[in-house]
Design a protein around this motif. Structure first.
Motif, PDB file in Angstrom:
ATOM      1  N   ASP A 112       0.918  -1.231  -0.059  1.00 59.75           N
ATOM      2  CA  ASP A 112      -0.002   0.142   0.076  1.00 59.75           C
ATOM      3  C   ASP A 112       0.834   1.331  -0.113  1.00 59.75           C
ATOM      4  O   ASP A 112       2.158   1.131   0.434  1.00 59.75           O
ATOM      5  N   ASP A 113       0.586   2.273  -0.513  1.00 64.73           N
ATOM      6  CA  ASP A 113       0.967   3.707  -0.394  1.00 64.73           C
ATOM      7  C   ASP A 113       1.319   4.089   1.015  1.00 64.73           C
ATOM      8  O   ASP A 113       0.647   3.539   1.701  1.00 64.73           O
ATOM      9  N   ASP A 114       2.355   4.992   1.209  1.00 66.41           N
ATOM     10  CA  ASP A 114       2.564   5.455   2.362  1.00 66.41           C
ATOM     11  C   ASP A 114       2.794   4.314   3.709  1.00 66.41           C
ATOM     12  O   ASP A 114       2.185   4.759   4.923  1.00 66.41           O
TER      13      ASP A 114
ATOM     14  N   ARG B 296       2.756  -3.062  11.114  1.00 64.95           N
ATOM     15  CA  ARG B 296       1.130  -3.237  10.921  1.00 64.95           C
ATOM     16  C   ARG B 296       1.323  -4.630  10.109  1.00 64.95           C
ATOM     17  O   ARG B 296       2.342  -5.137   9.447  1.00 64.95           O
ATOM     18  N   PRO B 297       0.080  -5.351  10.566  1.00 64.73           N
ATOM     19  CA  PRO B 297      -0.052  -6.681  10.113  1.00 64.73           C
ATOM     20  C   PRO B 297       0.245  -7.057   8.483  1.00 64.73           C
ATOM     21  O   PRO B 297      -0.354  -6.058   7.840  1.00 64.73           O
ATOM     22  N   LEU B 298       0.849  -7.993   8.050  1.00 64.71           N
ATOM     23  CA  LEU B 298       0.957  -8.330   6.526  1.00 64.71           C
ATOM     24  C   LEU B 298      -0.193  -8.077   5.680  1.00 64.71           C
ATOM     25  O   LEU B 298      -0.103  -7.300   4.652  1.00 64.71           O
ATOM     26  N   PRO B 299      -1.431  -8.650   6.103  1.00 68.11           N
ATOM     27  CA  PRO B 299      -2.594  -8.427   5.270  1.00 68.11           C
ATOM     28  C   PRO B 299      -3.114  -6.945   5.241  1.00 68.11           C
ATOM     29  O   PRO B 299      -3.829  -6.669   4.195  1.00 68.11           O
TER      30      PRO B 299
ATOM     31  N   LEU C 195      -0.033  -5.442   2.392  1.00 67.09           N
ATOM     32  CA  LEU C 195       0.275  -6.172   1.102  1.00 67.09           C
ATOM     33  C   LEU C 195      -0.855  -5.816   0.125  1.00 67.09           C
ATOM     34  O   LEU C 195      -2.093  -5.663   0.583  1.00 67.09           O
ATOM     35  N   ARG C 196      -0.396  -5.714  -1.092  1.00 68.94           N
ATOM     36  CA  ARG C 196      -1.312  -5.392  -2.127  1.00 68.94           C
ATOM     37  C   ARG C 196      -1.177  -6.499  -3.473  1.00 68.94           C
ATOM     38  O   ARG C 196       0.030  -7.046  -3.503  1.00 68.94           O
TER      39      ARG C 196
ATOM     40  N   CYS D  31      -3.706  -6.690  -9.385  1.00 73.23           N
ATOM     41  CA  CYS D  31      -4.940  -5.691  -9.320  1.00 73.23           C
ATOM     42  C   CYS D  31      -4.794  -4.666  -8.485  1.00 73.23           C
ATOM     43  O   CYS D  31      -5.619  -4.089  -8.359  1.00 73.23           O
ATOM     44  N   THR D  32      -3.783  -4.800  -7.470  1.00 68.50           N
ATOM     45  CA  THR D  32      -3.571  -3.922  -6.408  1.00 68.50           C
ATOM     46  C   THR D  32      -4.556  -3.999  -5.267  1.00 68.50           C
ATOM     47  O   THR D  32      -4.330  -3.039  -4.420  1.00 68.50           O
ATOM     48  N   ASP D  33      -5.430  -4.713  -5.333  1.00 72.61           N
ATOM     49  CA  ASP D  33      -6.422  -4.903  -4.332  1.00 72.61           C
ATOM     50  C   ASP D  33      -5.947  -5.528  -2.908  1.00 72.61           C
ATOM     51  O   ASP D  33      -4.843  -6.184  -3.272  1.00 72.61           O
ATOM     52  N   ARG D  34      -6.501  -5.552  -1.817  1.00 73.47           N
ATOM     53  CA  ARG D  34      -5.958  -6.453  -0.649  1.00 73.47           C
ATOM     54  C   ARG D  34      -5.736  -7.840  -0.786  1.00 73.47           C
ATOM     55  O   ARG D  34      -6.225  -8.308  -1.653  1.00 73.47           O
ATOM     56  N   LEU D  35      -5.097  -8.633   0.046  1.00 69.95           N
ATOM     57  CA  LEU D  35      -4.797  -9.958   0.122  1.00 69.95           C
ATOM     58  C   LEU D  35      -5.340 -10.116   1.442  1.00 69.95           C
ATOM     59  O   LEU D  35      -5.254  -9.524   2.452  1.00 69.95           O
TER      60      LEU D  35
END
Ligand SMILES: C[S@@+](CC[C@H](N)C(=O)[O-])C[C@H]1O[C@@H](n2cnc3c(N)ncnc32)[C@H](O)[C@@H]1O
Length: 289
Positions: A140-142, A237-240, A243-244, A248-252
């Protein structure tokens, strides 16, 4: 006539030899594309540290200690090391007694990552490795308190684009640490190695401040900078959450031994050695071993 043909053949072979020396030894495949670069690092992963001969004291002094100090106000900082190789930066940082954060190391050579896992085993609970291309960081950004990328920009097809990607995932107020190739070979790396003032301008064109570029090693300048913006948050922060999906850049979401994209459904397995597999170059690199 035969002599002329012989002479031309010898000349051709010499030129071919020089060309191969430039492309494969000096540029390490950089102009032949990421697949060739990765293949070369896969081949040399076992002997990489013997060639480099890192001096632990220097690693602490120039990398581990200053980075720890830069992060001292963040409780449990989160650091991303892009093109981590055999885990040089994670080692330098995690050996610092005052560093209590976590590190994610990313690389496109699966065999370099295997070496990294082996060489950083004692820090396994504070370290995650991701097999992926630096041009498309799956975060994710930032997100990170520090993003590092050492001795690697020149091996990517477009160092400017990779630098922008490093800055994208850095949180405002976060620290960027990277390198620019200098020294005798740099002149043979057009558009991959830059004169110091040009490199400074490239960094300053990004949302960065406090840009400092200094001579570090014979072949590298070391660059420090801070991402512009109101510092907020920070820390692990937790990996899920971070992570993107690289497609498609959405969440995992986390399943037993993989991450799955909640949008496109692509699965990213966690290998036996703990490496999260996201890269596409299955044939050029290791599969599960
Ligand atoms: C000279 S090594 C540096 C490794 C480490 N940063 C260090 O300082 O020891 C370059 C690394 O960049 C990695 N690399 C090259 N192109 C890459 C890319 N497009 N994405 C991710 N890693 C890449 C290689 O696999 C290799 O591990």
């Amino acid at each position: 006539m035969n002599w002329i043909a012989l002479l031309l053949t010898i000349l051709g072979l010499v030129l071919l030899g020089l060309l191969l020396y430039w492309q494969l030894i000096i540029a390490e495949g950089a102009y032949l594309g990421p697949r060739v670069v990765v293949l070369m690092y896969d081949w040399s992963a076992r002997i990489y540290e013997r060639i480099k001969r890192y001096v632990p004291g220097d690693e602490q002094w120039f990398l581990g200690l200053p980075l720890t100090r830069a992060l001292e106000l963040i409780p449990v900082p989160l650091v991303l090391d892009v093109a981590t190789g055999t885990g040089r930066l994670p080692r330098a940082l995690l050996r610092q007694p005052a560093f209590d954060g976590r590190v994610i190391g990313l690389d496109l050579s699966r065999r370099m990552l295997r070496e990294a896992v082996r060489r950083t085993a004692q820090f396994a609970d504070r370290l995650t490795y991701v097999w992926q291309d630096a041009r498309n960081l799956p975060f994710d950004d930032d997100t990170f308190d520090a993003v590092t990328c050492l001795e690697a920009l020149e091996f990517t097809p477009d160092p400017r684009a990779v630098m922008a990607e490093l800055v994208r995932v850095l949180r405002p107020g976060g620290v960027l640490l990277t390198t620019n190739r200098v020294g005798p070979d740099a002149r043979f790396l057009p558009k991959r190695a830059f004169p110091r003032d040009e490199f400074e301008r490239m960094l300053s064109a990004l949302p960065l401040e406090d840009v400092k570029v200094r001579r570090w090693q014979q072949d590298y300048d070391l660059a420090w900078a801070v991402k512009i913006g109101e510092p907020r948050g920070g820390g692990i922060r937790p990996l899920p959450e971070i992570l993107r999906c690289p497609a498609c850049t959405d969440r995992l979401s986390r399943e037993a031994d993989l991450f799955r994209c909640i949008s496109c459904g692509r699965a990213y397995p966690i290998d036996k050695d703990g490496v999260i597999k996201m890269a596409r170059f299955e044939r050029a690199t290791l599969t599960s071993s």
